[in-house]
Design an enzyme around this catalytic site. Sequence first.
Site, PDB file in Angstrom:
ATOM      1  N   LYS A 196       0.831  -1.198   0.000  1.00 34.96           N
ATOM      2  CA  LYS A 196       0.000   0.000   0.000  1.00 34.96           C
ATOM      3  C   LYS A 196       0.874   1.260   0.000  1.00 34.96           C
ATOM      4  O   LYS A 196       0.685   2.163  -0.818  1.00 34.96           O
ATOM      5  CB  LYS A 196      -0.915   0.012   1.234  1.00 34.96           C
ATOM      6  CG  LYS A 196      -1.707  -1.278   1.480  1.00 34.96           C
ATOM      7  CD  LYS A 196      -2.701  -1.540   0.387  1.00 34.96           C
ATOM      8  CE  LYS A 196      -3.660  -2.686   0.775  1.00 34.96           C
ATOM      9  NZ  LYS A 196      -3.034  -4.002   0.949  1.00 34.96           N
ATOM     10  N   LYS A 226      -8.519   1.325   4.169  1.00 35.35           N
ATOM     11  CA  LYS A 226      -8.059  -0.065   4.179  1.00 35.35           C
ATOM     12  C   LYS A 226      -6.825  -0.213   5.050  1.00 35.35           C
ATOM     13  O   LYS A 226      -6.045   0.739   5.227  1.00 35.35           O
ATOM     14  CB  LYS A 226      -7.755  -0.533   2.756  1.00 35.35           C
ATOM     15  CG  LYS A 226      -6.795   0.346   1.964  1.00 35.35           C
ATOM     16  CD  LYS A 226      -6.766  -0.092   0.497  1.00 35.35           C
ATOM     17  CE  LYS A 226      -5.972   0.862  -0.362  1.00 35.35           C
ATOM     18  NZ  LYS A 226      -5.985   0.486  -1.789  1.00 35.35           N
ATOM     19  N   ARG A 271      -5.131  -5.357 -12.850  1.00 37.52           N
ATOM     20  CA  ARG A 271      -3.841  -5.893 -12.414  1.00 37.52           C
ATOM     21  C   ARG A 271      -2.911  -5.919 -13.637  1.00 37.52           C
ATOM     22  O   ARG A 271      -3.149  -6.654 -14.588  1.00 37.52           O
ATOM     23  CB  ARG A 271      -4.006  -7.279 -11.811  1.00 37.52           C
ATOM     24  CG  ARG A 271      -2.710  -8.060 -11.578  1.00 37.52           C
ATOM     25  CD  ARG A 271      -1.752  -7.406 -10.613  1.00 37.52           C
ATOM     26  NE  ARG A 271      -2.339  -7.119  -9.317  1.00 37.52           N
ATOM     27  CZ  ARG A 271      -2.427  -8.013  -8.321  1.00 37.52           C
ATOM     28  NH1 ARG A 271      -1.997  -9.257  -8.506  1.00 37.52           N
ATOM     29  NH2 ARG A 271      -2.948  -7.649  -7.160  1.00 37.52           N
ATOM     30  N   ARG A 275     -10.477  -6.628 -12.800  1.00 38.79           N
ATOM     31  CA  ARG A 275     -11.287  -7.347 -11.814  1.00 38.79           C
ATOM     32  C   ARG A 275     -12.488  -6.466 -11.492  1.00 38.79           C
ATOM     33  O   ARG A 275     -12.351  -5.418 -10.863  1.00 38.79           O
ATOM     34  CB  ARG A 275     -10.431  -7.670 -10.593  1.00 38.79           C
ATOM     35  CG  ARG A 275      -9.255  -8.594 -10.945  1.00 38.79           C
ATOM     36  CD  ARG A 275      -8.144  -8.545  -9.943  1.00 38.79           C
ATOM     37  NE  ARG A 275      -7.567  -7.220  -9.839  1.00 38.79           N
ATOM     38  CZ  ARG A 275      -6.686  -6.860  -8.903  1.00 38.79           C
ATOM     39  NH1 ARG A 275      -6.297  -7.733  -7.985  1.00 38.79           N
ATOM     40  NH2 ARG A 275      -6.204  -5.641  -8.872  1.00 38.79           N
ATOM     41  N   ARG A 293     -15.458  -3.786  -4.039  1.00 36.18           N
ATOM     42  CA  ARG A 293     -14.145  -4.391  -4.273  1.00 36.18           C
ATOM     43  C   ARG A 293     -14.174  -5.245  -5.530  1.00 36.18           C
ATOM     44  O   ARG A 293     -15.098  -6.024  -5.742  1.00 36.18           O
ATOM     45  CB  ARG A 293     -13.744  -5.270  -3.082  1.00 36.18           C
ATOM     46  CG  ARG A 293     -13.688  -4.518  -1.761  1.00 36.18           C
ATOM     47  CD  ARG A 293     -13.546  -5.458  -0.585  1.00 36.18           C
ATOM     48  NE  ARG A 293     -14.704  -6.351  -0.461  1.00 36.18           N
ATOM     49  CZ  ARG A 293     -14.785  -7.377   0.379  1.00 36.18           C
ATOM     50  NH1 ARG A 293     -13.769  -7.641   1.183  1.00 36.18           N
ATOM     51  NH2 ARG A 293     -15.858  -8.115   0.423  1.00 36.18           N
ATOM     52  N   ASP A 352      -1.740  -2.375  -9.342  1.00 37.49           N
ATOM     53  CA  ASP A 352      -3.198  -2.255  -9.340  1.00 37.49           C
ATOM     54  C   ASP A 352      -3.557  -0.848  -9.797  1.00 37.49           C
ATOM     55  O   ASP A 352      -3.119   0.141  -9.189  1.00 37.49           O
ATOM     56  CB  ASP A 352      -3.775  -2.530  -7.952  1.00 37.49           C
ATOM     57  CG  ASP A 352      -3.715  -4.007  -7.594  1.00 37.49           C
ATOM     58  OD1 ASP A 352      -3.391  -4.822  -8.475  1.00 37.49           O
ATOM     59  OD2 ASP A 352      -3.992  -4.337  -6.426  1.00 37.49           O
ATOM     60  N   GLU A 377      -2.175   0.295  -5.675  1.00 37.93           N
ATOM     61  CA  GLU A 377      -1.263  -0.559  -4.921  1.00 37.93           C
ATOM     62  C   GLU A 377      -0.172  -1.071  -5.854  1.00 37.93           C
ATOM     63  O   GLU A 377      -0.354  -1.128  -7.077  1.00 37.93           O
ATOM     64  CB  GLU A 377      -1.995  -1.769  -4.304  1.00 37.93           C
ATOM     65  CG  GLU A 377      -3.029  -1.402  -3.270  1.00 37.93           C
ATOM     66  CD  GLU A 377      -3.672  -2.630  -2.623  1.00 37.93           C
ATOM     67  OE1 GLU A 377      -3.098  -3.739  -2.749  1.00 37.93           O
ATOM     68  OE2 GLU A 377      -4.741  -2.479  -2.014  1.00 37.93           O
ATOM     69  N   ASN A 400       1.948  -4.528  -5.844  1.00 39.16           N
ATOM     70  CA  ASN A 400       2.028  -5.821  -5.176  1.00 39.16           C
ATOM     71  C   ASN A 400       3.357  -6.505  -5.487  1.00 39.16           C
ATOM     72  O   ASN A 400       3.666  -6.779  -6.643  1.00 39.16           O
ATOM     73  CB  ASN A 400       0.867  -6.706  -5.623  1.00 39.16           C
ATOM     74  CG  ASN A 400      -0.472  -6.128  -5.210  1.00 39.16           C
ATOM     75  OD1 ASN A 400      -0.966  -6.410  -4.123  1.00 39.16           O
ATOM     76  ND2 ASN A 400      -1.058  -5.307  -6.066  1.00 39.16           N
TER      77      ASN A 400
END
Length: 313
Positions: free
Chosen positions: A124, A159, A209, A224, A232, A272, A280, A282
Amino acid sequence: MRVLVVMDPIENVNLKKDSTMAMLWAAARRGHELGYVLQHDLYIDQGKAFGLIAPLKVFEDYDHYYELGEKQKQSIADYDVVLMRKDPPFDMNFVYSTYILEQAEREGAWIINKPQSLRDCNEKLFATQFPDLQVPTLVTSQQSLIREFLQQHGDVIVKPLDGMGGTGIFRLQHNGINIGSTLEMLTGYGTLPIMAQRYIPEIVDGDKRILIINGEAVPFCLARIPQNGEVRGNLAAGGLGEARPLTENDKKIAAQVGPFLKEKGLVFVGLDVIGEYVTEINVTSPTCIREIDAQFNTSIADDLFDVLEAGRP
């Protein structure tokens, strides 16, 4: 090559979705020797990094997809490549594992991704190093600051900093009735920092992604898309995965972030992106290989092994 994978128990993987299995199948097709170790079987003995490592064979057969031999003490540095694919949570056990893998790195092992960067690059917080690619973002444990942020923007996402798969994500609006209890829970009554971001309406079109291999973007991403009124898009939260070619803006984002990732030894990363914004970065155990491969007939794990076989930069 000799390839060691650090992962969650292989008997529990979701074969239709697991990106680590895609990597292992690619390695097997290329004739590489595989070893398998669980996080709790990593250790240091007299200053050297070892693992209780089992020889592993994998098969592209859903009814019989792996065989494990007997665990034996082995030096981690005896392997050419170590894939650190242990899923979050990023807890102290994960941190301790990176210390052990860092010792193996000092002994000559190539760890994917680099252990120091796994610690440094919280998924994050790392994105905040690119403020021009983010929506307004606040990281704090102070409820008063979050309430001010909410009043300013009216509609925000909050979050935890250590979650995965969409866990602990809430959408708050300035006239909401559960703001106080939500913030108390997430911040542990003001003791833990969390992230607040202005809500991005483009989430209805998908949380994309984008996979980055050695600083270069895979040409396709996985959008997504939230379902059934969810906020979400994460697949683990019921999102629908739709593979798409990268947009020009996606490519620009990847071109800006990619060299920075490569410099940090982050060979396999998932960005993301919602709308035009990075939410984000990852680095621990990025997924979505299988979904993109299935829809565009790519072989992303083979792209990764092309890089690994070429050797360290």
